[in-house]
Design a protein around this motif. Sequence first.
Motif, mmCIF file in Angstrom:
data_model
loop_
_atom_site.group_PDB
_atom_site.id
_atom_site.type_symbol
_atom_site.label_atom_id
_atom_site.label_comp_id
_atom_site.label_asym_id
_atom_site.label_seq_id
_atom_site.Cartn_x
_atom_site.Cartn_y
_atom_site.Cartn_z
ATOM 1 N N THR A 64 96.934 31.258 25.745
ATOM 2 C CA THR A 64 97.861 30.246 26.257
ATOM 3 C C THR A 64 97.678 30.058 27.760
ATOM 4 N N ALA A 65 97.589 31.179 28.477
ATOM 5 C CA ALA A 65 97.382 31.097 29.931
ATOM 6 C C ALA A 65 96.058 30.413 30.253
ATOM 7 N N LEU A 66 95.020 30.697 29.462
ATOM 8 C CA LEU A 66 93.720 30.069 29.679
ATOM 9 C C LEU A 66 93.809 28.559 29.494
ATOM 10 N N LEU A 67 94.502 28.122 28.443
ATOM 11 C CA LEU A 67 94.631 26.680 28.185
ATOM 12 C C LEU A 67 95.437 26.002 29.287
ATOM 13 N N GLY A 82 90.010 27.057 44.109
ATOM 14 C CA GLY A 82 91.013 28.078 43.826
ATOM 15 C C GLY A 82 91.480 28.039 42.386
ATOM 16 N N ALA A 83 91.740 26.837 41.875
ATOM 17 C CA ALA A 83 92.188 26.714 40.485
ATOM 18 C C ALA A 83 91.099 27.159 39.520
ATOM 19 N N ALA A 84 89.869 26.767 39.786
ATOM 20 C CA ALA A 84 88.768 27.163 38.907
ATOM 21 C C ALA A 84 88.534 28.668 38.953
ATOM 22 N N GLY A 85 88.815 29.301 40.107
ATOM 23 C CA GLY A 85 88.694 30.755 40.192
ATOM 24 C C GLY A 85 89.648 31.457 39.244
ATOM 25 N N VAL A 86 90.904 30.998 39.193
ATOM 26 C CA VAL A 86 91.868 31.568 38.251
ATOM 27 C C VAL A 86 91.412 31.320 36.818
#
Length: 812
Positions: free
Chosen positions: A533-536, A701-705
């Motif tokens: 869920t977090a990944l999506l 930054g978003a892609a790093g997470v």
Amino acid sequence: MNRLASTFVAASLALLASAVIAYEILLTRMFSFLLQYHYSFLVVSGAIFSLGLGALAVSRFRPSDAHRWLTVLALATSLCICLAGVFILRQPRAGVTFLVIAAGLPILTAGAYLAMLFRTWGHDSQRLYFWDLSGAALGTAWIVPAMDLGPGAVGACAAVAAAAGALTAMRTSPRHWGLLSSGGCLAVAITVGVFLDVDLDELAGAADKPMFRGLSASQNPGRIVETSWSAYARTDLVDRTGDTGLNMYLDGAAGSYLFRFGGDLRRLFFLRTEAPCFPYFFGRRDHALVIGPGGGADILFGLLTGWRQITGVEVNADAVRMVRSRNQYSGGLYDLANVDLHVGDGRSYLERSDELYDLIALPLVYAEAADLVGYQLAENYLFTREAYAAYFEHLTPRGRLSLVLHDHPLMVRAVATLDDLWRQHRAESGAILDHLVIIDGTRGGSEKTGRVHRPVLMVQRTPFEAGTLDTVMATAEELGLHVFFAPGIREPEPLASLRSGRLLAPGIDVAPVTDDRPYFYDVTPGADAKLVTALLVAAGLTLVLLLSGLRDCRVVDARPGAQRFVALSGALGAGYMLVEVFLLQRLTLILGHPVLALVVTLFGLLTATGLGSVLGQRLPLLASRGLAAALLACGLGSATLPLAPGLLEWCQGWSMMGRIAASLLVVVPTGMLLGLPFPAALASAKVSREDAIPWMWAVNGAAGVLGSLAAVVCAMAIGSTWIPVAGGLCYLLASLGLARGPAGPSTATLTTGSRSALVVVALVFIGWLAVLYFTDSRYVSPPNSGIRQVPPAVPDAVWPRSIAAPSATVTF
């Protein structure tokens, strides 16, 4: 404004980066105690996502005095660290959403600081990126000793951020307001560091961890006797009985027991009937190895049953210190003449040892933990197929492995992994069952339910003989214990299904646990639903940011487009984090302690990335084809990283410094390669269209997470070997996109700061050596008391009637 940032600005950037990464590491440490480990990882990942949002917040803001606003943002970061620490530690059950928002505020202001600074001095991006990464590397080092302060480390992080504000204030005019404000923030940071503490009453009311339930129990409520914070864990001693002993908790969850023992084993005669003591009665009692003795219960089992030599390996240095500091209470348990105690990872110690043991025991080793930097979710490597192979290689011909596990599903999973190990050695499926005895830890509860709780697995290197099994059954009956499984005598499902070639256990993941997939405690088939869920969610948010950035940076009128830089930043953020997670996860096993993985792997990677950035000034990276070539090299280098763990296995028996050097030989070249593309892309964007720079930081930054979450899901689903392959693919796709794009700007890179770079690297390296020395003395080789006491005599009454007492007493 000068195209080159001043040394004051560069040093301010280094300090802020140092404060922020130290704060992220500290968040993981605090949340590991406050929350369950899955939630710890998710909350920290959500907070780190704020870095991109902060960069986006200043995308339309163009201040006339950048120094003044950088000072404001640095001081805002300092105050937000204080506010976040107070909220998190005083309201730990406020809800995951509120915790994410609170934890993310300092990271949001830091993201705004970074975007503004790099947009203002974009031509100097490669030099500034070096200062950024060097500061971050130093932050991973100094936070290790600072975490001994516990909540006080919040103040240390805030103080460093305040110092960053003071440095940029030196470039403002007039400067006194900035310096006074910095002093005020420093005073707040010191106050928070001195007075902040955890609200244990709220945690006790939640009662969602063993320690918290003990503190709020209606009968014999617990009282904390001692607390110790460290970079590894928070360790607590809790008194619930007042006479028998003390409960020892690791991050509020992993419990062990420190018994009151004055040297007379008759006082602890009741321990002989405990299921974990059962394996110590059988076989030759010469040399036992206990991995994870904690408060020392298994050491007492060995003493009670007359073992000649007992070696313990405990990864938590604070547990050892707490036992030794109470020698009068514990009977000097860890300083007896026949007890040899080491601090470190049990498997790492074993693989460097030439000793053979008659018994290797793992007593309820609780391996769940959120990683120190919050970028991965990894367990240790004690329950993998490769670990079991190492255990059996270090057993005598008739030696035994003893595993104490938490519940029935974990027992099934352990047996499935052991069966896979046996089949790798050309044994028939189910042959492991002839080597296996399982004792129920609940005294017969499995007879009614068919499921065991706290099972004790005895795995013998050779098949159990009929006479030995008769003795096992008789002894268990005399001690009031229930044998759940014994070959040929009692073989319940689902274990009996192994005889037919396949273990049938619906709802339990029976795939073997390996070093490539070390998630032993994740017993549900498939990836964890919360992580998926977090990944999506992360993928959706990253996609929104990416599409918005592409739209905002498209060609408009006479303004050139910068869409490729925004897309490139996303690929670089995901690719870098995938590589970082892999290195942190796999090098932990080589280095032998999770704190060493932080001090060596993450420090080495960040430092090398910074060096790659400054060295990239001398390469033609601003041209698209030059940058594409660098990305190609990054992709190919990342894709070859799965070979590294196999090569480093040859170094497993080396000294600590040898293993550190070997690990750095992998980490440093990788980091230098990965340090080339992103700062060069920032410098190119400054030439083409500086509006793209905040978007680049936001998407990166978003892609790093997203990359960190994808790495964990990948490791759980198909294995960690594929993580750097996925990272390499990100770089290769970015290289292909640039190679097919326009030629890009031809402006020469600014080649400045080489001398200052050498000075910075030297200072950072000296700081790292100091922290490495601290880590070795604090976590790897703490001194013993120097006192060796004579072990107590074993009373004859301890022996069950079915087992003959030793004919002679061993002298020391």
